[in-house]
Design a protein around this motif. Structure first.
Motif, short mmCIF file in Angstrom:
data_model
loop_
_atom_site.label_atom_id
_atom_site.label_comp_id
_atom_site.label_asym_id
_atom_site.label_seq_id
_atom_site.Cartn_x
_atom_site.Cartn_y
_atom_site.Cartn_z
N ARG B 15 3.86 0.07 6.89
CA ARG B 15 4.22 -1.23 6.32
C ARG B 15 2.98 -1.96 5.77
N ALA B 16 1.87 -1.81 6.48
CA ALA B 16 0.63 -2.46 6.02
C ALA B 16 0.20 -1.91 4.67
N ARG B 17 0.22 -0.59 4.54
CA ARG B 17 -0.20 0.03 3.28
C ARG B 17 0.73 -0.36 2.14
N GLU B 18 2.05 -0.43 2.48
CA GLU B 18 3.01 -0.82 1.44
C GLU B 18 2.77 -2.26 0.97
N MET B 19 2.58 -3.16 1.95
CA MET B 19 2.37 -4.58 1.61
C MET B 19 1.13 -4.76 0.73
N LEU B 20 0.05 -4.11 1.17
CA LEU B 20 -1.20 -4.26 0.42
C LEU B 20 -1.10 -3.57 -0.93
N GLY B 21 -0.44 -2.40 -0.90
CA GLY B 21 -0.30 -1.66 -2.15
C GLY B 21 0.44 -2.46 -3.21
#
Lengths: 632, 125
Positions: B15-21
């Motif tokens: 979820r973190a990578r998706e949000m930042l991405g």
């Protein structure tokens, strides 16, 4: 919306500070040197001459600058520099300076923030991910860098930690800075209370013929303002001075049936003085030899005198040599009987004899020597020891003083011709104004000297001087700045002169160079100075010094008809002659040709104008020339 | 402020990578990363968020646990800075490193503001 609202917030304190940090006047010439804080008070006022044509020319920081008769001189106050003098005078300099720095920093911080916040709207308006959007972000970044840098500087100048803004976003920083500005204003007001009586004063005066009158300076006094009056430089005006000089020339011509005789008489007087001077110098020389020849002076005073005489011997010898040579030239001129050669020889006496005599150091030394002799004379033992009567020699020393009085006006004339600074400038002590409006800290403003509203004349002096006062008492005087009023560009001079007239068809036995009073009207051109100059330099300076003019003259002659039989008859009526004239050095030297209507004869003349001569302080035998120069 | 999920949370890393991405792909905001989960990091994150306030092109991202970004090549530089002891770092719109802050500088509000501003200027460090 909040940002926009904050933009409208008044910059409370900063209005006062901004006024204090006044910018250069509109139209200030580019490149005019900025005056830094710490500048001497006299230099804290930058003066600009605004000519009749609207040209703005900076005055130099030093020297006596020429200003045109129809100019306005704008005085731009370097408020920070002046305020530092005011706060310095009150002893509150460092505190006030620190607060000024903080106020200035607050002002620039708010300005930077305003720009930065305004630029955010550009970002909002641009479509995301477009080039316009990227550019707006970058531009706001540039402005934000400047804003944060300013904030950091401001907080540092206030001695505050950056933590005080940790919870304030950029928009909230504006009211924070305004609040800080208010605090600074309060602190500044508190400091200024302690220097309530400290004021800045500027006063100006016009010096005409040695008489000084105050000039109204708007914002700095309540003196009445005169009506504007331009001087038309091309209209010939027969002034009262010229009329007087014409009358004088007439008297001179009438009284001197033979001008050569008059000159010879004058020279004889001066020659007598010079001879006496030579006697004195020779006597001193002999005296020195006597003193030196004394073997072992038993008297201390005699020894001192001997030492002094030894010291002076070489100088006296130089004086004797210079005067001997000059008087020999004088004698030669006298023998030849030529008035022009007489004048030239007189100048030689001035430069080679009189000027060394009038040298202040020389006079001081000789005065000391005289005192030493007098001292020894009071000592009977010493008098006996020297074995000569020095009383006569002491009296001869006084001749020097008499020579000084005789020759001083002529030396002043030479000084003026060769561009020396006039010795009769207005003194600062002459500035005494009533109705003064001294201005407090924070209310220093520019002003003007409007020459067109004064009764100025060519060759007048205009002076302004700043001062710091405490409770009306001057505690710091700035150096007075003096300007000389001139007529620049094309202008017409009307002047009276004494001509020496010879007919072109001169008959044998007819007198040459008959004196005649005349009036000339001539056109001259004076080159104006450039910005920052006191007067024009180089070729322009030479041109102005030569002050050449061309015009016409009218003379009252007494040539008479040409004698048929070779015997001079002279005139039996008043004759009028008119013609052309060329002038040099103003009206000092003149030459030209003309036609005598009654005698029906053409003539030529050499002449000199009384205007320039009287300006130089030259008086004429048996007359009293009107003084026109500024001699306060 | 965007607070990335930690590894301890369910599916936190993904979820973190998706949000930042998503933010990085938008390219509409410069990002100021704050690394760590201690009190100092919390204060820095708060201050960074204040500096982003009112600025549409600024975003503060608090990465309590940088390991959640491991495994994604786009965020390799971010993870590396966090591992090197950098407390905060500003990235340009093109997601290039513009400013690195450590120690007391990271706590200074003017430094945080300057970091955002320099990232906006778009000049990589």
């Amino acid at each position: 919306m909040r940002v926009a609202r904050l933009f409208a917030a008044p910059l409370l304190l900063l209005s006062a500070c901004a006024a204090a940090t006044s910018a250069a006047p509109p139209g200030t010439p580019q490149g005019a040197p900025a005056v830094a804080t710490g500048t001497p008070l006299g230099r804290a006022i930058k003066a600009y001459e605004v000519t009749q044509d609207g040209e703005m020319v900076a005055l130099p920081d030093a020297g006596i600058a020429e200003v045109d008769v129809n100019s306005v001189v704008r005085l731009h106050m370097d408020a920070p520099a002046i305020q530092s003098h005011l706060s310095g005078a009150s002893g509150k300099g460092p505190q006030i300076q620190a607060l000024e720095t903080q106020a200035t920093s607050a002002l620039s911080t708010i300005e930077a923030l305003k720009k930065s916040l305004t630029a955010i709207e550009q970002i909002r308006r641009a479509a995301p991910r477009t080039d316009a959007y990227k550019k707006a972000v970058e531009a706001q970044g540039d402005l934000a860098v400047a804003a944060y840098t300013e904030i950091r500087t401001f907080l540092k100048s206030r001695g505050l930690s950056t933590d005080v803004i940790a919870k304030l976003d950029d928009a909230e920083l504006v009211p924070f800075l305004l609040e800080e500005s208010k605090k600074i204003e309060g602190e500044l007001a508190q400091q200024l209370k302690t220097m309530a009586g400290v004021r800045f004063r500027v006063q100006a005066q016009l010096t005409t013929k040695g008489k000084s009158t105050p000039i109204h300076l708007p914002n700095y006094d309540r003196l009445p303002d005169g009506d504007p009056k331009l001087i038309d430089k091309l209209v010939p005006v027969m002034t009262d001075d010229v009329k007087k000089q014409y009358e004088l020339a007439g008297k001179m011509a009438a009284a001197a049936a033979d001008l050569r005789g008059t000159i010879a008489e004058t020279l004889k007087t001066l020659e007598r003085d010079t001879t006496a001077l030579l006697d004195s110098a020779v006597s001193l020389k002999v005296l020195a030899r006597v003193a030196v020849s004394l073997k072992i002076p038993r008297n201390g005073k005699v020894k001192a005198l001997k030492d002094a005489l030894q010291k002076e011997q070489a100088e006296i010898q130089k004086l004797v040599d210079g005067c001997t040579k000059a008087t020999a030239a004088w004698q030669s001129a006298k023998d030849r009987g030529d008035p022009l050669l007489f004048t030239s020889a007189a100048f030689t006496v001035i430069t080679d004899c009189a000027m060394p005599i009038l040298d202040k150091k020389q006079l001081t030394r000789l005065e000391t020597l005289g005192k030493s002799i007098a001292d020894v004379l009071g000592d009977a033992a010493a008098k006996v020891e020297i074995g000569v009567s020095l009383q006569a020699d002491l009296e001869k020393l006084e001749i020097l003083q008499r020579m000084q009085a005789t020759l001083e006006p002529l030396v002043a004339a030479i000084g003026a011709i060769t561009g020396g600074v006039p010795s009769s400038l207005p003194s600062s002590s002459a500035i005494a104004l009533s109705e003064q409006t001294d201005r407090p800290y924070g209310q220093i403003t520019d002003t003007v000297i409007d020459l067109t509203r004064t009764e100025r004349q060519e060759k007048d002096f205009v002076t302004f001087q700043p001062a710091v006062t405490i409770d009306g008492r001057v505690v710091l005087d700035g150096a007075p700045v003096t300007m000389k009023v001139v007529r620049t560009g094309l202008h017409v001079n009307v002047s009276a002169g004494l001509f020496f007239v010879s007919p072109l068809d001169q008959a044998t036995g007819e007198p040459m160079f008959t004196p005649a009073p005349a009036v000339t009207t001539a056109v001259h051109y004076r080159i104006a100075r450039s910005s920052g100059e006191a007067s024009p330099g180089g070729a322009s300076a030479l041109w102005n010094f030569m002050n050449a003019g061309i015009g016409f003259h009218a003379a009252t002659l007494a040539l008479g008809k040409k004698p048929e039989d070779g015997t001079a008859t002279g005139a039996n009526q008043i004759e009028l002659g008119v013609g052309g004239a060329l002038q040099l050095f103003g009206d000092l030297a003149q030459i030209g040709v003309g036609y005598d209507f009654q005698a029906e004869r053409a003539y030529w003349f050499l002449g000199f104008g009384l205007q320039t001569a009287t300006d130089f302080g030259i008086s004429f035998p048996g007359t009293s020339a009107p003084k026109t120069s500024a001699t306060p | 402020m965007m607070i990335l999920p930690t590894a301890a949370e369910a599916d936190g890393a993904r979820r973190a990578r998706e949000m930042l991405g998503e933010v990085v792909n938008r390219q509409t905001q410069v990002i100021l990363f704050v690394f760590g989960d201690d009190d100092a990091a919390k204060e820095i994150a708060a201050r960074a968020d204040v500096r982003a306030g009112g600025h549409p092109a600024r975003l503060a991202v608090w990465v309590k646990n940088p390991s959640v970004l491991q495994g994604d090549a786009r965020f390799a530089a971010v993870v590396e800075m966090a591992n090197d002891g950098v407390a905060a770092a500003a990235m340009t719109l093109d997601f290039q490193v513009a400013v690195r802050l450590a120690g007391d500088r990271a706590m200074d509000p003017t430094e945080l503001g300057l970091a955002f501003a320099r990232a906006q200027q778009g000049v990589p460090a």
